[in-house]
Design a protein around this motif. Structure first.
Motif, short mmCIF file in Angstrom:
data_model
loop_
_atom_site.label_atom_id
_atom_site.label_comp_id
_atom_site.label_asym_id
_atom_site.label_seq_id
_atom_site.Cartn_x
_atom_site.Cartn_y
_atom_site.Cartn_z
N GLN A 553 -3.39 29.76 80.95
CA GLN A 553 -3.37 28.43 81.56
C GLN A 553 -2.99 27.36 80.55
O GLN A 553 -2.32 26.38 80.89
N GLU A 557 1.65 26.44 83.48
CA GLU A 557 1.19 26.78 84.82
C GLU A 557 1.96 27.94 85.43
O GLU A 557 1.54 28.52 86.43
N HIS A 558 3.10 28.27 84.87
CA HIS A 558 3.89 29.36 85.43
C HIS A 558 3.59 30.70 84.77
O HIS A 558 4.27 31.68 85.05
N GLY A 607 -3.87 33.84 84.58
CA GLY A 607 -3.19 32.58 84.78
C GLY A 607 -3.61 31.84 86.02
O GLY A 607 -3.29 30.65 86.16
#
Length: 817
Positions: A553, A557-558, A607
């Motif tokens: 994170q 964000e991807h 994530g």
């Protein structure tokens, strides 16, 4: 080329011993072994009315008059041996299977395809062909109407003309006809065209027979309209426009002048070459395609040279070439006898070119260089670059065109094109054609070069990120497989790893970053490094995934990935596993060979954030196998993933002679279903365990006197195990480690452990979190030599933090039994 099929007027006449060739526009048709048309020239379209797309692939008997008698027997007078039923006759199919060994000729009146004539008078010659190629029949045909207004001599009427055959000794000028005949054949390789021409000439030259003594050999007409005819057609077209009448239907064909025909021919050639090159992104194959595309149609010799950086697959070459630039000869195609060029100019040779050569001029200016004829002086100048090899006989007297291979205004290489002395010299139009050809070839070569370079970078990146796992760890054997995805996406985010942990334990990891390409591979490298770092801290599996999720994170964000993390303790015979959205592993029981997917909490992918992870403890037995893989192995588009998981369980349970064989069995079972686009990571571990008699533990107090007891118990245990040769070095290193532990530990007892496996492992645990380091001790220093001694004597050593302190360990190689 089909230039010999253009419409024109036949000319030439018989003159006894002074016979000259009669130039007639010829239609050319090739029939394959199945009796189907495989080549249909433009002349055949004009003569028989069918366009190429309609004719190719159809039975020849439906299109050609060579299969039977003439329609109207009274309109054609039989001549000599050629009766109305002459020719191949109704048994055409038998001639296509190789049983007919003689040529045939005939004459037929057919219904015309245009409105100007009701019928057309066709003369034809048919040659049966033999050999390895698919060609089984060559048919030449001509419109007899083109001879009607010619002075054929002796007042002979048109009806007295018949097609026939003659040997080359029957008339003068046979050499010219033999030289021009290959020009009307379809585009073939040198070997194929030479084979067909040799057969045709051996069976007999096509001739027009006026009597038993007067014959005119037929030579293909190039179809260049005469100036007067062009003017007359232009006048007719102008009159039609003035009167409001439609243009004549034959205007597009018959109105062509020499310049238009030449331009059209070159456009057709460039279009054909463009279709033959660039069929692959492989650089070496593209080079061969470019060279073969121009021989023999455009040139007789083609040598291709590329810059050193292009051949090496490096980045785009920078700067203008100079006299020090090395040029590699990467291909050479020619129509000369085999081997004539190979020893003099071998492929693979590299050399620079001096500034006074036409090659240097071409590669520095980026423009084609035309040399109409290579003089003896220029031949000597060029030959000077080839040490101890005389190239002058190969190049002197030939016409030469040097064309640059460019991309984005940078010269990647150049091609040297040479024509035989007897062939027409290169001209300015050839220079333009060669420049356009080189521009297209340069673009194709650059695409292949870029793909090769990117593929090399991707493979290097992938190889650098995938670990080289030891096949044997403490208490387990490991085998791995990695399969890249599609050819255009060979880099992905799948990975596997194994990490040595304190207590003879091993961490086994398989992960899959979502997506493909360099970004996914880079993220995979970051996550794999993070897993190794956190595994060295001996974090529990669930806590490790929690920390990995937090890291993903923070990275962005991807960043999304699935991960399966397992810790194998061979002494306790148990697995501790945590899952982050990954497909479950398969456990194959050694006792009965049964295989099952382990029932684990699925968890969320790394994530996502805010999702807890759970660890599960699984009891295992010696010989059990753990199979961990990414979803690319079991998932196929359009198919339920359960089918792939079931196949995985079944193939994993299949007995195999070795771990590698077991991995190959799984790959074969799942990789043959088709439709796989994703990359695959597979890790299999055979959990052998460590027997209790191979493990010895002692608790050591904080008194310095305990160091002597530690040496004594280690010495005694090594004697029991029969490792007497390791006693001295082990005793010394244990003394150093226990001394440090006694000095720095606090309240918890020190633990000393020996493990006999593939190596002798010694571990010392204490409750101090400070890790020891190598120091450079001076002569009078009392401390700093202990870890230097361990580093010198041990095969391998290391330290790691634990939840309650640290572990310092070393390994020694066991003596051969």
């Amino acid at each position: 080329m089909d230039r010999g099929t253009e419409r024109g007027t036949a000319h030439g006449r018989a003159g006894g011993n002074g016979v000259v060739a009669g130039r007639i526009p010829l239609a050319v048709v090739v029939v394959d072994r199945e009796g189907l048309v495989s080549h249909w020239s433009r002349g055949a379209r004009r003569l028989f009315g069918a366009v190429k797309d309609e004719a190719v692939g159809r039975p020849a008997v439906d299109l050609l008059p060579v299969s039977g008698a003439l329609p109207d027997d009274d309109e054609v007078a039989p001549y000599g041996a050629y009766s109305p039923y002459d020719g191949l006759g109704p048994d055409l199919e038998s001639s296509l299977d190789g049983r007919l060994s003689y040529p045939a000729a005939g004459r037929a009146r057919l219904s015309a395809s245009d409105g100007d004539r009701d019928r057309i008078d066709v003369l034809w010659w048919a040659y049966p062909l033999v050999g390895p190629g698919p060609e089984r029949l060559l048919v030449l045909a001509a419109d007899a109407a083109g001879l009607r207004h010619e002075d054929t001599g002796a007042g002979l009427t048109m009806e007295r003309i018949a097609p026939g055959f003659a040997l080359h000794t029957d008339f003068q000028g046979a050499e010219e006809l033999a030289r021009r005949l290959p020009e009307i054949l379809p585009s073939m390789s040198v070997g194929e065209s030479a084979r067909i021409v040799a057969q045709v000439l051996e069976l007999g030259y096509p001739v027009l027979e006026f009597s038993q003594n007067d014959r005119v050999p037929v030579t293909p007409d190039w179809g260049v309209p005469r100036r007067a005819e062009r003017k007359a057609r232009q006048e007719r077209a102008a009159a039609a426009v003035a009167s409001g009448a439609p243009l004549p239907q034959d205007a597009p064909d018959e109105g062509e002048d020499l310049e238009y025909a030449a331009v059209r021919e070159r456009l057709e050639f460039l279009n054909e070459v463009s279709g033959r090159i660039g069929t692959s992104l492989d650089l070496s194959r593209t080079i061969v395609e470019v060279s073969r595309a121009v021989v023999p149609r455009f040139t007789d010799v083609a040598g291709t040279y590329l810059r050193e950086q292009v051949v090496a697959g490096e980045g785009f070459p920078e700067g203008v070439p100079d006299t020090t630039t090395m040029w590699h000869r990467v291909a050479l195609e020619h129509t000369d006898e085999p081997g004539r060029w190979d020893d003099v100019v071998p492929v693979g040779e590299a050399m620079p070119f001096p500034a006074h050569t036409p090659f240097f001029q071409c590669m520095t200016t980026g423009d084609p260089v035309l040399v109409p004829r290579i003089s003896e002086q220029m031949g000597h100048m060029i030959a000077a670059q080839f040490e101890k090899r005389d190239i002058r006989p190969l190049i002197t007297g030939r016409s030469m065109l040097v064309v640059p291979l460019k991309a984005r205004n940078v010269v990647l290489g150049f091609m040297i094109l040479l024509r035989h002395p007897e062939r027409v010299e290169f001209n300015d139009m050839d220079r333009v054609t060669g420049a356009e050809l080189a521009a297209r070839a340069g673009l194709v070569l650059d695409n292949a070069r870029m793909y090769t370079y990117q593929e090399s970078v991707a493979e290097t990146l992938q190889d650098s990120m995938l670990p080289h796992i030891e096949p044997r760890m403490a208490g387990c054997d490991i085998a791995t497989r990695y399969l890249p995805g599609t050819l255009l996406g060979r880099v992905g985010g799948d990975w596997f790893d194994s990490v040595k942990l304190p207590g003879s334990r091993t961490a086994l990891v398989v992960g899959d970053v979502m997506g493909h390409g360099l970004n996914s591979a880079a993220m995979m490298g970051q996550l794999r490094t993070a897993v190794q770092t956190m595994a060295a801290l001996d974090l529990p599996p669930a806590q490790l995934l929690r920390n990995l999720d937090d890291l993903a994170q923070r990275l962005g964000e991807h960043y999304l990935a699935t991960c399966l993390y397992a810790v194998y303790d061979p002494i306790k015979s148990e697995l501790q596993i945590a899952n982050a959205g990954h497909i479950p592993p398969v456990l194959v029981r050694a006792e009965d060979g049964h295989s099952d997917l382990l029932d684990l909490p699925t968890g969320a992918p790394i994530g996502v954030g805010g999702v807890p992870f759970e660890s599960v403890v699984v009891r295992v037995a010696p010989g059990d196998r753990l199979v961990m893989c990414t979803d690319g192995l079991v998932e196929v588009r359009g198919e339920d993933i359960g089918v792939g998981l079931a196949t995985l369980c079944e193939s994993a349970a299949h007995p195999a002679a070795s771990m590698d064989d077991a991995c190959d069995t799984i790959i074969r079972a799942l990789n043959t279903r088709g439709g796989r686009k994703d990359d695959v990571a597979l890790l299999m571990a055979r959990l052998n365990g460590i027997e209790p008699e191979d493990v010895a533990r002692w608790r050591i107090g904080h008194d310095r006197k305990e160091v002597g007891r530690a040496r004594a118990v280690v010495r005694e245990q090594l004697h029991v195990w029969g490792l007497n040769s390791l006693v001295d070095s082990t005793e010394l290193m244990v003394s150093e480690l226990v001394t440090n532990a006694v000095r720095h530990s606090h309240s918890r007892p020190i633990e000393l452990r020996l493990v006999r496996g593939e190596t002798l492992l010694c571990e010392v645990d204490d409750d101090d979190h400070t890790l020891p380091t190598l120091l450079s001790a001076r002569t009078l220093d009392e401390f700093g030599r202990g870890m230097r001694v361990v580093s010198t004597l041990a095969r391998e050593w290391g330290t790691s933090r634990t939840s309650s302190g640290k572990t310092v360990w070393f390994e020694l190689t066991l003596p051969r039994r």
